[in-house]
Write a protein that holds these residues in place. Structure first.
Motif, short mmCIF file in Angstrom:
data_model
loop_
_atom_site.label_atom_id
_atom_site.label_comp_id
_atom_site.label_asym_id
_atom_site.label_seq_id
_atom_site.Cartn_x
_atom_site.Cartn_y
_atom_site.Cartn_z
N ALA A 176 6.43 -7.65 -9.00
CA ALA A 176 5.44 -8.03 -10.01
C ALA A 176 4.09 -8.24 -9.34
N GLY A 177 3.06 -8.25 -10.18
CA GLY A 177 1.73 -8.59 -9.70
C GLY A 177 0.92 -7.45 -9.14
N GLY A 178 1.39 -6.23 -9.29
CA GLY A 178 0.66 -5.09 -8.76
C GLY A 178 0.06 -4.23 -9.84
N ASP A 179 -0.48 -3.11 -9.41
CA ASP A 179 -1.15 -2.22 -10.38
C ASP A 179 -0.58 -0.81 -10.39
N THR A 180 0.54 -0.60 -9.71
CA THR A 180 1.19 0.71 -9.70
C THR A 180 2.37 0.67 -10.67
N THR B 100 8.46 1.97 -6.42
CA THR B 100 9.72 2.00 -5.69
C THR B 100 9.69 0.93 -4.62
N TYR B 101 10.84 0.59 -4.10
CA TYR B 101 10.93 -0.37 -3.00
C TYR B 101 10.10 0.12 -1.82
N GLU B 102 10.24 1.40 -1.51
CA GLU B 102 9.52 1.98 -0.38
C GLU B 102 8.01 1.88 -0.57
N ALA B 103 7.53 2.12 -1.79
CA ALA B 103 6.10 2.02 -2.07
C ALA B 103 5.62 0.58 -1.94
N VAL B 104 6.40 -0.38 -2.45
CA VAL B 104 6.02 -1.78 -2.36
C VAL B 104 5.96 -2.21 -0.89
N CYS B 105 6.86 -1.70 -0.07
CA CYS B 105 6.90 -2.05 1.36
C CYS B 105 5.63 -1.62 2.09
N THR B 106 4.90 -0.66 1.57
CA THR B 106 3.65 -0.25 2.22
C THR B 106 2.56 -1.29 2.05
N GLY B 107 2.72 -2.17 1.06
CA GLY B 107 1.69 -3.15 0.76
C GLY B 107 0.54 -2.59 -0.06
N THR C 240 0.74 -1.20 -3.24
CA THR C 240 0.90 -1.23 -4.70
C THR C 240 0.35 -2.51 -5.31
N GLY C 241 0.15 -3.53 -4.50
CA GLY C 241 -0.28 -4.83 -4.99
C GLY C 241 0.85 -5.73 -5.48
N HIS C 242 2.06 -5.20 -5.51
CA HIS C 242 3.21 -5.97 -5.99
C HIS C 242 3.72 -6.93 -4.93
N ALA C 243 4.32 -7.99 -5.40
CA ALA C 243 5.05 -8.92 -4.55
C ALA C 243 6.53 -8.75 -4.85
N GLU C 244 7.35 -8.99 -3.84
CA GLU C 244 8.79 -9.07 -4.08
C GLU C 244 9.03 -10.38 -4.84
N THR D 41 2.53 -9.91 -16.02
CA THR D 41 2.31 -8.70 -16.81
C THR D 41 3.64 -7.99 -17.00
N GLU D 42 4.18 -7.46 -15.93
CA GLU D 42 5.45 -6.74 -16.03
C GLU D 42 6.24 -6.93 -14.74
N VAL D 43 7.55 -7.01 -14.89
CA VAL D 43 8.44 -7.08 -13.73
C VAL D 43 9.21 -5.77 -13.67
N PHE D 44 9.18 -5.16 -12.51
CA PHE D 44 9.93 -3.92 -12.29
C PHE D 44 11.16 -4.26 -11.48
N PRO D 45 12.34 -3.81 -11.89
CA PRO D 45 13.56 -4.16 -11.16
C PRO D 45 13.59 -3.54 -9.77
#
Length: 174
Positions: A33-37, A41-48, A50-54, A132-136
């Motif tokens: 959550a908390g990002g703008d992408t 994917t997990y791999e995309a979030v790991c790059t930092g 996407t703006g998302h937090a785990e 806003t939205e939570v992605f599983p």
């Protein structure tokens, strides 16, 4: 009636494991959550990037487990003074954050952050933002600790966090 909080405090495997130790927790779901992408994917979030937090979505029964206890446990199981990291996990995806669904949650989160700042002696950097939205997260990351109790990261990082919750919140253990 149940309530759901969306919380980020480092790797979601640890928060998931610690919350599952508490009586009154109905479900824990790991995600982002908390990002703008959209649909990261997990791999995309790991790059930092996407703006998302785990995050974990913690669904609990307030008749069994008070909201304040859920939030105080959150501030016990991670160090909210570390900006964009938890231990060796570094990046905005590991930030300390609380995502509120309504004004009542925002007020609860603000009060909990004040209590945490007092408990930690100041310096709490936990962000409080609208949900806003939570992605599983990936299915293999759901209830990860229970599925992988001897995995190195779980032993080194998750077990101490679960033990902190067991010690500090004994009257609420499942």
């Amino acid at each position: 009636m149940t309530t759901t909080f969306v919380l980020a405090g480092g790797c979601y495997w640890c928060l998931d494991a610690a919350y599952r130790a508490l009586r009154g927790v109905v479900a824990v779901r790991s995600g982002f959550a908390g990002g703008d992408t959209p649909n990261p994917t997990y791999e995309a979030v790991c790059t930092g990037l996407t703006g998302h937090a785990e995050v974990v979505e913690v669904e609990f029964d307030e008749a069994v487990l008070p909201a304040e206890v859920v939030l105080d446990a959150f501030f016990t199981m991670h160090d909210p003074r570390q900006l964009n990291r938890q231990g060796n996990d570094v990046g905005t995806q590991y930030r300390s954050a609380m995502f509120y669904a309504d004004e009542t949650q925002r007020e609860l989160f603000e009060a909990a952050r004040v209590r945490a700042d007092d408990a930690w002696g100041g310096g709490v950097v936990t962000e409080i933002s609208p949900l806003t939205e939570v992605f599983p997260g990936p299915e293999e990351h759901q209830d990860f600790f229970a599925k992988n109790p001897t995995q190195g990261y779980c032993l080194a990082v998750a077990v101490p966090k679960v033990n902190k919750i067991r010690a500090g919140f004994a009257e609420y253990l499942a």
